[in-house]
Design an enzyme around this catalytic site. Sequence first.
Site, PDB file in Angstrom:
ATOM      1  N   THR A 127       0.846  -1.199   0.000  1.00  0.00           N
ATOM      2  CA  THR A 127       0.000   0.000   0.000  1.00  0.00           C
ATOM      3  C   THR A 127       0.879   1.246   0.000  1.00  0.00           C
ATOM      4  O   THR A 127       1.930   1.255   0.652  1.00  0.00           O
ATOM      5  CB  THR A 127      -0.889  -0.004   1.259  1.00  0.00           C
ATOM      6  N   GLY A 128       0.414   2.273  -0.684  1.00  0.00           N
ATOM      7  CA  GLY A 128       1.141   3.547  -0.663  1.00  0.00           C
ATOM      8  C   GLY A 128       1.486   4.006  -2.060  1.00  0.00           C
ATOM      9  O   GLY A 128       1.182   3.329  -3.054  1.00  0.00           O
ATOM     10  N   SER A 129       2.157   5.152  -2.140  1.00  0.00           N
ATOM     11  CA  SER A 129       2.441   5.728  -3.456  1.00  0.00           C
ATOM     12  C   SER A 129       3.442   4.880  -4.241  1.00  0.00           C
ATOM     13  O   SER A 129       3.327   4.754  -5.472  1.00  0.00           O
ATOM     14  CB  SER A 129       2.958   7.163  -3.295  1.00  0.00           C
ATOM     15  N   ASP A 132       6.200  -4.165  -1.447  1.00  0.00           N
ATOM     16  CA  ASP A 132       5.637  -3.010  -0.736  1.00  0.00           C
ATOM     17  C   ASP A 132       6.728  -1.965  -0.513  1.00  0.00           C
ATOM     18  O   ASP A 132       7.928  -2.257  -0.621  1.00  0.00           O
ATOM     19  CB  ASP A 132       5.074  -3.479   0.620  1.00  0.00           C
ATOM     20  N   GLU A 190      -0.653  -5.296   5.971  1.00  0.00           N
ATOM     21  CA  GLU A 190       0.657  -5.449   5.333  1.00  0.00           C
ATOM     22  C   GLU A 190       1.474  -6.518   6.057  1.00  0.00           C
ATOM     23  O   GLU A 190       2.126  -7.357   5.416  1.00  0.00           O
ATOM     24  CB  GLU A 190       1.414  -4.118   5.357  1.00  0.00           C
TER      25      GLU A 190
HETATM   26  C1  5RP Z   1       1.446   2.090   4.184  1.00  0.00           C
HETATM   27  C2  5RP Z   1       2.905   1.826   4.193  1.00  0.00           C
HETATM   28  C3  5RP Z   1       3.692   2.315   3.030  1.00  0.00           C
HETATM   29  O1  5RP Z   1       4.420   1.276   2.499  1.00  0.00           O
HETATM   30  C4  5RP Z   1       4.634   3.398   3.489  1.00  0.00           C
HETATM   31  O2  5RP Z   1       3.877   4.391   4.167  1.00  0.00           O
HETATM   32  C5  5RP Z   1       5.389   4.018   2.327  1.00  0.00           C
HETATM   33  O3  5RP Z   1       4.503   4.733   1.522  1.00  0.00           O
HETATM   34  P1  5RP Z   1       4.982   5.535   0.254  1.00  0.00           P
HETATM   35  O4  5RP Z   1       5.399   4.534  -0.761  1.00  0.00           O
HETATM   36  O5  5RP Z   1       3.757   6.333  -0.148  1.00  0.00           O
HETATM   37  O6  5RP Z   1       6.116   6.440   0.692  1.00  0.00           O
HETATM   38  O7  5RP Z   1       3.464   1.243   5.074  1.00  0.00           O
HETATM   39  O8  5RP Z   1       0.836   1.644   5.365  1.00  0.00           O
END
Ligand code: 5RP
Length: 219
Positions: free
Chosen positions: A28-30, A81, A103
């Site tokens: 999850t996340g960008s 991830d 996750e």
């Molecule tokens: C979400 C997470 C994401 O992997 C983490 O926050 C990194 O996010 P991004 O790729 O947007 O920087 O743990 O719960």
Amino acid sequence: MTQDELKLAVAQAAMAYIPANCIVGVGTGSTANFFIDELGKIKQKLVGAVASSEASAQRLRGHGIEVISLNDAGSLPVYVDGADEITQHLHMIKGGGGALTREKIVAAASKKFICLCDSSKLVDTLGTFPLPLEVIPMAQSYVARQVILLGGQPKLREGFSTDNGNIIIDVSGLKILNPVELEATLNNIAGVVTNGLFAHRKADVLLLGTASGVKTLVA
Ligand code: 5RP
């Protein structure tokens, strides 16, 4: 290179770790979103995906990738991830997006964890990024008091509810010298569903996006 270009580069590098005809675990996340978009290009070669959040499930479905429940999928060959911080030992803080519990479950059920980060996420010691705890709502005050006893400063993530209907308490002020121990200590506080330290089940491979290309670190 911009941060988005670095995220795209690591997402593309991750494709080399996806076996044909598999069910892939998706974070999850960008950064994970870039990976999902790359998966969309090879969807014919996938059986489907297990998502670590409703947001990722929605994005996967948008690409026509079947989202399969973990209970139906069984053990997964690979989980991909991002992270909020990661060390050279591949211990991580995750949960900036609040999806830490799912996750951690999907990562635990996966043979290999591929972490995708741009170089700003690599740190010597974890703890500058506030450590998220997913907490059962009625335990908010109790958990906050226990966190203070451990030397942390708890802060409720206002207006946020996890996919599991719980709250997030972000803990700052911790210098995390022993992530494996602290992960277990925090998980032993009644009311904590899980915490964002991924040390017991750390990453196996880090694909790090840098100005000079994608570097691979192996645990
Ligand atoms: C979400 C997470 C994401 O992997 C983490 O926050 C990194 O996010 P991004 O790729 O947007 O920087 O743990 O719960």
